[in-house]
Design a protein around this motif. Sequence first.
Motif, PDB file in Angstrom:
ATOM      1  N   GLU A  45       0.833  -1.205   0.000  1.00  0.00           N
ATOM      2  CA  GLU A  45       0.000   0.000   0.000  1.00  0.00           C
ATOM      3  C   GLU A  45       0.866   1.253   0.000  1.00  0.00           C
ATOM      4  O   GLU A  45       0.577   2.222  -0.705  1.00  0.00           O
ATOM      5  N   GLN A  46       1.929   1.244   0.791  1.00  0.00           N
ATOM      6  CA  GLN A  46       2.856   2.373   0.778  1.00  0.00           C
ATOM      7  C   GLN A  46       3.516   2.523  -0.598  1.00  0.00           C
ATOM      8  O   GLN A  46       3.672   3.640  -1.100  1.00  0.00           O
ATOM      9  N   LYS A  59       2.312   1.575  -3.499  1.00  0.00           N
ATOM     10  CA  LYS A  59       1.318   2.098  -4.445  1.00  0.00           C
ATOM     11  C   LYS A  59       1.136   3.598  -4.283  1.00  0.00           C
ATOM     12  O   LYS A  59       1.039   4.327  -5.280  1.00  0.00           O
ATOM     13  N   GLN A  60       1.086   4.049  -3.033  1.00  0.00           N
ATOM     14  CA  GLN A  60       0.909   5.482  -2.792  1.00  0.00           C
ATOM     15  C   GLN A  60       2.067   6.288  -3.377  1.00  0.00           C
ATOM     16  O   GLN A  60       1.862   7.356  -3.969  1.00  0.00           O
ATOM     17  N   LEU A  61       3.280   5.772  -3.213  1.00  0.00           N
ATOM     18  CA  LEU A  61       4.449   6.461  -3.783  1.00  0.00           C
ATOM     19  C   LEU A  61       4.433   6.412  -5.306  1.00  0.00           C
ATOM     20  O   LEU A  61       4.677   7.417  -5.982  1.00  0.00           O
ATOM     21  N   TRP A  99       1.994   6.095  -7.311  1.00  0.00           N
ATOM     22  CA  TRP A  99       0.891   6.872  -7.884  1.00  0.00           C
ATOM     23  C   TRP A  99       1.385   8.218  -8.397  1.00  0.00           C
ATOM     24  O   TRP A  99       0.935   8.708  -9.428  1.00  0.00           O
ATOM     25  N   ARG A 100       2.357   8.808  -7.690  1.00  0.00           N
ATOM     26  CA  ARG A 100       2.890  10.109  -8.093  1.00  0.00           C
ATOM     27  C   ARG A 100       4.080   9.989  -9.035  1.00  0.00           C
ATOM     28  O   ARG A 100       4.710  10.985  -9.369  1.00  0.00           O
ATOM     29  N   THR A 130       0.585   5.550 -12.365  1.00  0.00           N
ATOM     30  CA  THR A 130      -0.633   5.820 -11.596  1.00  0.00           C
ATOM     31  C   THR A 130      -1.676   4.742 -11.815  1.00  0.00           C
ATOM     32  O   THR A 130      -2.299   4.259 -10.856  1.00  0.00           O
ATOM     33  N   SER A 140      -0.923   1.618  -9.950  1.00  0.00           N
ATOM     34  CA  SER A 140      -1.061   1.824  -8.507  1.00  0.00           C
ATOM     35  C   SER A 140      -2.506   1.697  -8.044  1.00  0.00           C
ATOM     36  O   SER A 140      -2.768   1.537  -6.849  1.00  0.00           O
ATOM     37  N   GLU A 141      -3.441   1.771  -8.994  1.00  0.00           N
ATOM     38  CA  GLU A 141      -4.856   1.642  -8.662  1.00  0.00           C
ATOM     39  C   GLU A 141      -5.269   0.182  -8.454  1.00  0.00           C
ATOM     40  O   GLU A 141      -6.407  -0.101  -8.075  1.00  0.00           O
ATOM     41  N   GLN A 182      -4.541  13.890 -11.347  1.00  0.00           N
ATOM     42  CA  GLN A 182      -5.079  14.338 -10.061  1.00  0.00           C
ATOM     43  C   GLN A 182      -6.503  14.850 -10.212  1.00  0.00           C
ATOM     44  O   GLN A 182      -7.371  14.588  -9.374  1.00  0.00           O
ATOM     45  N   TYR A 228      -8.831  12.003 -10.558  1.00  0.00           N
ATOM     46  CA  TYR A 228      -9.081  11.383  -9.260  1.00  0.00           C
ATOM     47  C   TYR A 228     -10.118  12.176  -8.468  1.00  0.00           C
ATOM     48  O   TYR A 228     -11.017  11.590  -7.823  1.00  0.00           O
TER      49      TYR A 228
END
Length: 385
Positions: free
Chosen positions: A64-65, A67-69, A71-72, A298, A301-302, A355, A358
């Motif tokens: 999860e961490q 994916k969050q990274l 994503w950007r 991105t 990462s979804e 963004q 989203y």
Amino acid sequence: MSFLKKLFIKSAKEKENQQAHHNINQIYNTQPFQKKSNPIYNYNGIQRIEQFEIILEQQIIDLEQLKQLTWRGAPQVYRAKAWKLILKYIPPNHMSQTSVIQKKRQDYLQYIKNYYEQIHDRDDGEEKIIKIISNDVLRTQPDYLLFRDPKIQDLFKRLLFIWSQRHPMSGYVQGINDIAAPLIAVLLNEYVRVDFNKFDVPPEFHKLPDDILLDVEADIYWCLCKIIENIQDYFIHNQPGVSLAYEKIKNILNTIDPTILEYFHQQQIDFNHFAFRWVICLLIREFPLYLAIRIMDTYLSEGDNIANLHIYTVSNLILKCGPEIKNKNMGDAVIFLQNLPTKDWTELDIEMLLQEAYVFKEYMTNKQSLNQSMTSNQSNRNSNK
């Protein structure tokens, strides 16, 4: 755009938290098709690389961490590893990674023997598929020398043919080649340095041992399988996922800016005139490859929700095109939409596109939940009368 104002009427605390994000109205009113010099979000910076290092060095990686990274935007040096992990091609536990990937690569070698090397046993249908794939490979990313290299084209044709034989419900469908193209560049970069601006043939490429190149091919194949799993309705018979995507896009546009739909209706512009390719190719053909790869950061990462964010991104791109096409006739508008002038887009433009998509997704989800709640409450009141 009145809903955007409501969206940003928040409490003082929420407004304070919102300062760290782009103002959506500023993003929406930009003109990405106009030439400009925008600052670039540096996802290859030292601090960014260190953030990825901390996560990727964990004994059991926090997906999860990661994916969050990602994503950007992922740094080039860690992008291949990040993609393999968030696609669940390799497990997050370091102790298991080597054995799992070796097994997958051995399986793929067997597929080559079973499906590709039996040249004399192919029927007319399989020969036709080979010919279609060969032609599509020649047309894939034609501006870059990397994709003109005979070795790359050979592995490309082989993995696409094997994919078609392993997935008889859809078989090979044009567009799958476009989705595989970013994987080739990203996963090859683990072994030889790929220039992500020019995509020339790396100087060390032809020194790669054949077994290493087969490992890369296997990794591309399995990662492609993982991606297509999440959008398979785009490729099965009658492509129902595309029709559903069109309906969702129209609903989004009708909520955010219905004038664009009115324009399409007046000019008799059908989504099939331009959006079919946008949808099934995940926008990869609409941007320079390095920006398409950034979009894939991105999307991947979804997780299982690739298709959902993709629909909102396509919708947002249509909105961005609105000011450029509304004064054009049908023919000129379709030409514009089929040949988007995105060569001057930057990473920041892509960041804004994603963004905002989203934010639209969150708004539409909340709106739907609110409507369902209101309907439920009304039903309860009626039943109590």
